[in-house]
Design a protein around this motif. Structure first.
Motif, short mmCIF file in Angstrom:
data_model
loop_
_atom_site.label_atom_id
_atom_site.label_comp_id
_atom_site.label_asym_id
_atom_site.label_seq_id
_atom_site.Cartn_x
_atom_site.Cartn_y
_atom_site.Cartn_z
N ILE A 380 0.84 -1.19 0.00
CA ILE A 380 0.00 0.00 0.00
C ILE A 380 0.88 1.25 0.00
O ILE A 380 0.63 2.22 -0.72
CB ILE A 380 -0.94 -0.01 1.21
N ALA A 381 1.95 1.21 0.80
CA ALA A 381 2.86 2.36 0.86
C ALA A 381 3.66 2.51 -0.44
O ALA A 381 4.06 3.62 -0.79
CB ALA A 381 3.82 2.19 2.04
N ARG A 382 3.89 1.42 -1.15
CA ARG A 382 4.56 1.53 -2.45
C ARG A 382 3.77 2.38 -3.43
O ARG A 382 4.35 3.02 -4.32
CB ARG A 382 4.76 0.13 -3.05
N THR A 383 2.45 2.38 -3.30
CA THR A 383 1.61 3.20 -4.18
C THR A 383 1.47 4.63 -3.67
O THR A 383 0.83 5.44 -4.31
CB THR A 383 0.20 2.59 -4.29
N HIS A 384 2.05 4.89 -2.49
CA HIS A 384 2.01 6.20 -1.82
C HIS A 384 0.63 6.55 -1.27
O HIS A 384 0.39 7.70 -0.91
CB HIS A 384 2.52 7.31 -2.74
N ASP A 568 -0.07 11.97 -7.67
CA ASP A 568 1.26 12.44 -8.10
C ASP A 568 2.16 11.28 -8.50
O ASP A 568 2.88 11.35 -9.49
CB ASP A 568 1.93 13.22 -6.96
N THR A 569 2.11 10.21 -7.71
CA THR A 569 2.97 9.06 -7.98
C THR A 569 2.59 8.40 -9.30
O THR A 569 3.46 8.03 -10.10
CB THR A 569 2.85 8.03 -6.84
N ALA A 580 4.17 2.81 -21.16
CA ALA A 580 3.23 2.37 -20.13
C ALA A 580 2.13 3.37 -19.94
O ALA A 580 2.34 4.45 -19.44
CB ALA A 580 3.96 2.12 -18.82
N LYS A 581 0.91 2.98 -20.30
CA LYS A 581 -0.26 3.72 -19.86
C LYS A 581 -0.62 3.06 -18.55
O LYS A 581 -1.54 2.28 -18.49
CB LYS A 581 -1.39 3.58 -20.84
N VAL A 582 0.15 3.34 -17.54
CA VAL A 582 0.16 2.44 -16.41
C VAL A 582 -0.93 2.70 -15.40
O VAL A 582 -1.89 1.96 -15.29
CB VAL A 582 1.53 2.51 -15.71
N GLU A 583 -0.82 3.78 -14.64
CA GLU A 583 -1.74 3.97 -13.53
C GLU A 583 -2.62 5.21 -13.72
O GLU A 583 -3.39 5.54 -12.84
CB GLU A 583 -0.99 4.12 -12.21
#
Length: 598
Positions: A380-384, A568-569, A580-583
């Motif tokens: 969860i913290a990896r996604t900020h 932001d992340t 990458a059309k990632v997140e």
């Protein structure tokens, strides 16, 4: 862990290492100054729409997101480790404490049926978790699965309840540990608790022993995952031996007359107890968070998860029958049922073996819970969505030290104050809610692929899933309101069956599992949704009120902090990668909730 230097999307990245600065907690551009934060708040509506309509990709979770921890977790675990982690995670306070409470006050000897109902629901969820864990082997467990299939916002709501589930579960087990420790020393549990008369009755028995046990577990959990695994399966084997002793010795003192009034509280008692006893099965989802540390996820995870749940369900049912054969249900002790039952049947010495085994079982539950909850929080913290400082993995131990300590501190605070009954009911709501979402996500995964599924098939999928959810809620509502007769139940059940049949017959599956898949899709995931929602309808209203307060608090945090950090992340990651059309949700042509998929 990556957290420091300025980047295009406003996320700064640092070199690996443990530190504790503002950049470790709020590296995003939105938090660089008060004026930047003000601008972020003014664009909350736009950002929320973006996050609600964005879905992550599997490759993102497996590579870019995982890399934000800096050091990698060590891939040391096999199916042997996982099956014992599963057994160690599940068998603890549920069977040794809640069995007595529910048999005496809610269901009687039919508690064995309640365990079967809860076990079936748990096994259906196990199947869903297993497919995801094999296909997306990362530490985030259900949080990562929901990010990929249901999107960022829904994943966060689930994430908050996942963290609540683990904190409450650990606190409940720690308080139960005190109860059995007291029994071992011939004391009442409250003899070791401090009575704070100025506090509410449900929060006035302060438990310092529970806090001490949690602190010791924390030390083991941060040292080494493989070392924790070895310690766990040694304790678990001893625990299984104690359970076999309880069954054999208890049946020598069995009295079938105790089973004559088998269902004194009726069918409603069976299902009400099932909702609470579901607490006894939680913990298996912690095994899915260890997929990132598993050598061969495709082989090891199915064996570990399904094997552990099968063994656990069988043991629970036999133990419940044994307890009810030993004592009339009205005489069962709510705090230490097995120990007191042996004492009442003239085997006073056996209660020490039972208490010793229970302590070992609860210790392994705490240990595996500590490992699992830290990995959830890490991802969860990896996604900020939570401060990235919590995502740091220590380069020497290969464990998420910060996340482990943070979660166990929260668990210790809850364990110090809160009564077990409050904990178990609230825990069951969070768990059932998350398991229901994972089953929905599996249907979405199988029947929808962006760019391949036609608009007509997508609409049929949405209609069928909505009908499954609505009919399940209607059935649970009728049950919760104690509707009389069979008509109120037949109609929603018929709708559920028709919706599932339509999904099976008229919507083609868009994706086949690459390595391991849930059988009988859509029937098993749909049944998992129905059972989980139905069990939710058996939980008391005060627990739902607490659940609502917690969810509201989560949304406040998300709107003021988590939304802007994750936005932001995501934009930084999208800017970094040309392919990458990632997140990101909007800012790309036609990227809606159903078009931005993996």
């Amino acid at each position: 862990m990556a957290v420091g230097e300025a980047n295009d999307g406003g996320v700064r990245q640092r070199s690996r290492g443990c530190s504790c600065t503002k950049a470790d907690f709020f590296p995003e551009e939105s938090f660089s100054s008060w004026s930047a934060y003000g601008r972020a708040l003014r664009s909350t509506g736009h950002r929320l729409a973006d996050r609600v309509t964005s879905r992550s990709l599997e490759t993102t979770e497996l590579h870019e997101v995982r890399a934000r921890s800096g050091a990698d977790m060590k891939r040391d675990l096999t199916w042997w480790d996982l099956i014992w982690f599963g057994v160690g995670a599940v068998i603890g306070a549920g069977i040794f404490v809640l069995t007595g409470q529910q048999a005496r006050d809610a269901v009687g000897p039919a508690v064995v049926i309640s365990y079967v109902v809860s076990g079936v629901s748990a096994m259906l969820s196990v199947f869903c978790y297993t497919e995801f864990a094999v296909e997306i082997p990362v530490a985030g467990g259900s949080f990562a699965y929901l990010r990929v299939e249901l999107g960022d916002f829904m994943a966060f709501v689930a994430a908050g309840n996942i963290l609540l589930e683990y904190c409450i579960g650990g606190a409940a087990v720690a308080r139960a540990w005190t109860s059995y420790f007291a029994t071992l020393l011939n004391h009442h549990p409250n003899d070791f608790r401090i009575h704070a008369t100025s506090l509410s009755a449900d929060y006035s028995r302060l438990d310092p022993i529970a806090v001490g046990v949690i602190a010791l577990v924390c030390i083991f959990a941060v040292a080494s995952t493989k070392g924790t695994s070895r310690f766990n399966y040694v304790l678990s084997i001893v625990h299984i031996a104690v359970i076999l002793f309880i069954i054999v010795a208890g049946l020598t003192r069995a009295d079938t007359a105790n089973m004559r009034d088998f269902m004194p509280y009726g069918v409603r008692g069976v299902f009400s107890a099932s909702a609470v006893l579901f607490f006894a099965y939680i913990g298996f989802d912690a095994v899915s968070t260890m997929a990132e540390e598993t050598r061969n996820p495709a082989r090891d995870i199915p064996i570990g998860l399904v094997g552990a749940m099968t063994l656990t369900t069988a043991l629970y049912c036999v133990l419940a029958v044994t307890l009810c054969l030993m004592q009339p249900y009205g005489d069962i002790d709510p705090d230490a049922p097995f120990s007191v039952a042996f004492a009442d049947r003239g085997m006073d010495w056996a209660k020490y073996i039972v208490a010793f085994g229970a302590l070992k079982g609860m210790t392994t539950v705490l240990l595996v819970s500590a490992v699992g909850q830290a990995r959830y929080l890490t991802h969860i913290a990896r996604t900020h969505m939570m401060p990235p400082w919590l995502a740091q993995v220590h380069p020497r131990t290969g464990t998420p030290v910060n996340a482990t300590v943070a979660m166990l501190v929260a668990t210790a605070v809850i364990a110090f104050f809160t009564d077990l009954n409050i904990l178990s009911n609230l825990l069951s709501i969070s768990t059932l809610f998350i398991f229901m979402l994972v089953a929905v996500a599996l249907l979405v995964r199988r029947y929808y692929v962006s760019g391949e599924t036609t608009g007509a098939d997508r609409n049929k999928l949405v209609a069928c899933v909505a009908a499954i959810l609505a009919s399940s809620v209607a059935t649970a509502t009728c049950w919760g309101l104690d509707a009389k007769g069979w008509v109120p139940y037949v109609v929603p059940v018929a709708v559920w069956f028709a919706a599932t049949a339509c999904l099976w017959a008229f919507v083609p599956q868009a994706r086949a599992p690459k390595l391991w898949g849930v059988p009988l899709v859509p029937w098993l995931p749909s049944a998992s949704i129905a059972i989980n929602v139905f069990l939710l309808g058996s939980i008391d209203s005060m627990s739902f009120m607490r659940f609502g307060i917690w969810t509201a608090a989560l949304l406040v945090y998300y709107l003021f902090v988590g939304l802007h950090a994750s936005y932001d992340t995501a934009k930084a990651l999208a800017a970094e990668s040309a392919t990458a059309k990632v997140e990101d949700g909007d800012g790309k042509p036609v990227r809606s909730a159903v078009q931005n998929g993996a």
